[in-house]
Design a protein around this motif. Structure first.
Motif: not given
Length: 101
Positions: A35, A40, A43, A61
Motif C-alpha cells: 500500500s 498504488v 489498497f 488496488m
C-alpha cells in the motif's frame, strides 16, 4: 466513455493455518509493503466469503494508468514481497486486472 484507470486484484489462499498468527502477519505485512508503493491507490485487504470457490483472501488496488501499474510491478518493495513472502506462503492464487469503462 473509456478510462486508463486499472484495478488489480488477486485472490489467494495461504499455506498457514486459518486464523493463525502467521496468516494475520502475512496480510498485515502485505498491506504495509504494497500500500505504500507510490503508484498504488485504494489498497484493500479483503476476506473472500463466497462458498463458490476455495480462495480465502484478496488484495485489491487501483492505478491511474497502465504505466503506474507497470511501475508497481517492478518496484523493489513489490519484488521483495513476492520473492520473500508470496512465493513461499501462498498456496493458490488468481490474478485479475480490469480497466474501467
Amino acid at each position: 466513455m473509456s478510462s486508463n484507470r486499472l484495478i488489480h486484484s488477486v485472490i489467494f489462499s495461504l499455506k498457514h493455518e486459518k486464523g493463525s498468527e502467521e496468516e494475520h502477519r502475512f496480510l498485515e505485512d502485505g498491506r504495509a509493503a504494497l500500500s505504500t508503493i507510490p503508484t498504488v491507490q485504494e489498497f484493500k485487504v479483503l476476506k473472500q466469503i463466497s462458498p463458490k470457490n476455495t480462495y480465502d483472501f484478496g488484495f485489491s488496488m487501483k492505478f491511474a494508468s497502465e504505466a503506474d501499474y507497470e511501475a508497481y510491478n517492478v518496484h523493489p518493495q513489490h519484488v521483495d514481497f513476492v520473492e520473500n513472502r508470496w512465493e513461499k506462503e501462498v498456496e493458490q492464487f488468481l490474478e485479475i486486472d480490469y480497466s474501467e469503462i
